[in-house]
Design a protein around this motif. Sequence first.
Motif, PDB file in Angstrom:
ATOM      1  N   VAL A  21      -1.225 -27.903  15.902  1.00  0.00           N
ATOM      2  CA  VAL A  21      -2.092 -28.530  16.908  1.00  0.00           C
ATOM      3  C   VAL A  21      -2.012 -27.767  18.234  1.00  0.00           C
ATOM      4  N   LEU A  22      -0.785 -27.485  18.695  1.00  0.00           N
ATOM      5  CA  LEU A  22      -0.606 -26.696  19.911  1.00  0.00           C
ATOM      6  C   LEU A  22      -0.066 -25.334  19.505  1.00  0.00           C
ATOM      7  N   GLU A  23      -0.736 -24.276  19.935  1.00  0.00           N
ATOM      8  CA  GLU A  23      -0.369 -22.935  19.474  1.00  0.00           C
ATOM      9  C   GLU A  23      -0.037 -22.010  20.631  1.00  0.00           C
ATOM     10  N   GLY A  24       0.642 -22.557  21.636  1.00  0.00           N
ATOM     11  CA  GLY A  24       1.023 -21.757  22.792  1.00  0.00           C
ATOM     12  C   GLY A  24       0.264 -22.220  24.034  1.00  0.00           C
ATOM     13  N   VAL A  25       0.587 -23.421  24.482  1.00  0.00           N
ATOM     14  CA  VAL A  25      -0.093 -23.992  25.660  1.00  0.00           C
ATOM     15  C   VAL A  25       0.684 -23.621  26.921  1.00  0.00           C
ATOM     16  N   ASP A  26      -0.017 -23.036  27.869  1.00  0.00           N
ATOM     17  CA  ASP A  26       0.549 -22.709  29.178  1.00  0.00           C
ATOM     18  C   ASP A  26      -0.230 -23.470  30.244  1.00  0.00           C
ATOM     19  N   LEU A  27       0.500 -24.165  31.110  1.00  0.00           N
ATOM     20  CA  LEU A  27      -0.200 -24.923  32.154  1.00  0.00           C
ATOM     21  C   LEU A  27       0.761 -25.236  33.296  1.00  0.00           C
ATOM     22  N   VAL A  28       0.275 -25.074  34.511  1.00  0.00           N
ATOM     23  CA  VAL A  28       1.053 -25.467  35.688  1.00  0.00           C
ATOM     24  C   VAL A  28       0.251 -26.491  36.481  1.00  0.00           C
ATOM     25  N   VAL A  29       0.856 -27.619  36.746  1.00  0.00           N
ATOM     26  CA  VAL A  29       0.227 -28.654  37.565  1.00  0.00           C
ATOM     27  C   VAL A  29       1.019 -28.738  38.870  1.00  0.00           C
ATOM     28  N   SER A  30       0.375 -28.423  39.969  1.00  0.00           N
ATOM     29  CA  SER A  30       1.080 -28.459  41.255  1.00  0.00           C
ATOM     30  C   SER A  30       1.343 -29.893  41.688  1.00  0.00           C
ATOM     31  N   ALA A  31       2.438 -30.072  42.401  1.00  0.00           N
ATOM     32  CA  ALA A  31       2.809 -31.412  42.877  1.00  0.00           C
ATOM     33  C   ALA A  31       1.708 -31.989  43.757  1.00  0.00           C
ATOM     34  N   GLY A  32       1.444 -33.271  43.561  1.00  0.00           N
ATOM     35  CA  GLY A  32       0.492 -33.965  44.419  1.00  0.00           C
ATOM     36  C   GLY A  32      -0.967 -33.692  44.106  1.00  0.00           C
ATOM     37  N   THR A  33      -1.234 -33.031  42.981  1.00  0.00           N
ATOM     38  CA  THR A  33      -2.633 -32.766  42.617  1.00  0.00           C
ATOM     39  C   THR A  33      -3.013 -33.545  41.361  1.00  0.00           C
TER      40      THR A  33
END
Length: 259
Positions: A21-33
């Motif tokens: 299902v997930l094949e290498g997920v990259d994600l950055v969520v900045s604080a407060g967004t």
Amino acid sequence: MTTPAGIEIVGLTKAYGDHAVLEGVDLVVSAGTIHALLGSNGAGKTTVVKILSTLLRPDGGSAAVAGHDVVTAAARVRESISLTGQFAAVDEILTGRENLVLIAELRRIADPGGVADALLTRFDLTGVAGQRVATYSGGLRRRLDIAMSLIGEPPVLFLDEPTTGLDPQSRLEVWKTVRELAGHGTTVLLTTQYLDEAEQLADRIAVLHDGRIIADGTLAELKQLLPPTTVEYVEKQPSLEDIFLAIVGHDGAATKETR
Ligand SMILES: Nc1ncnc2c1ncn2[C@@H]1O[C@H](COP(=O)(O)OP(=O)(O)O)[C@@H](O)[C@H]1O
Ligand SMILES: [Mg+2]
């Protein structure tokens, strides 16, 4: 890379049996967004949220929430988050206020009544606070659910398809609630199948497709990925009012293009 209250996902993989299902997920969520995770049904959005909220172990890669690793520091992660799922977790028999007080008591918050009243005011629920939740519309219920998830002020909030199954009016109510969160510095990862929802609520939008994030950016950045805007000419039928005004020869009105 990211501030402590944000989310950082690197090379995350997950399969159910032989179904990757997930094949290498990259994600950055900045604080407060507010970051939207947009994907069609079955894309793996809930799988990502479950891993981030420590309900599911990833197969590979890593994920940190509020600076804590979801596998090695799961307890710390759980202290930092709140999860609002697709199905509201409110108690039907209790009133809206009683639901809030109950959760505040369970979380051993000082002054549960005061906390409940503040949230009722903040989310515009004071008018229905004394009614049983069984009488609430879907939108009201979801708003109460989101208010409940904020008790104890978790810095990171996961909203998994907060408006799926709601009527248009209720969707607008929930959108208003989510926008309210943004002003209070909460980091929100919101999953949705709806482009317009992501557009309305999110600072950034990530698109999950075929096990990976295939696009991530602000709405303006994502729009640049689309082909240039085309201009179409649409023949517009006159309205009955236009016809009426033309017949009666109203001053200049008949020559107006649109109204
Ligand atoms: N517990 C499970 N066992 C087997 N397959 C699952 C399980 N949970 C989800 N899936 C499958 O994994 C895929 C992704 O599911 P999910 O993360 O719920 O997607 P989304 O939330 O984007 O709709 C789907 O094909 C779904 O059928
Ligand atoms: Mg889902």
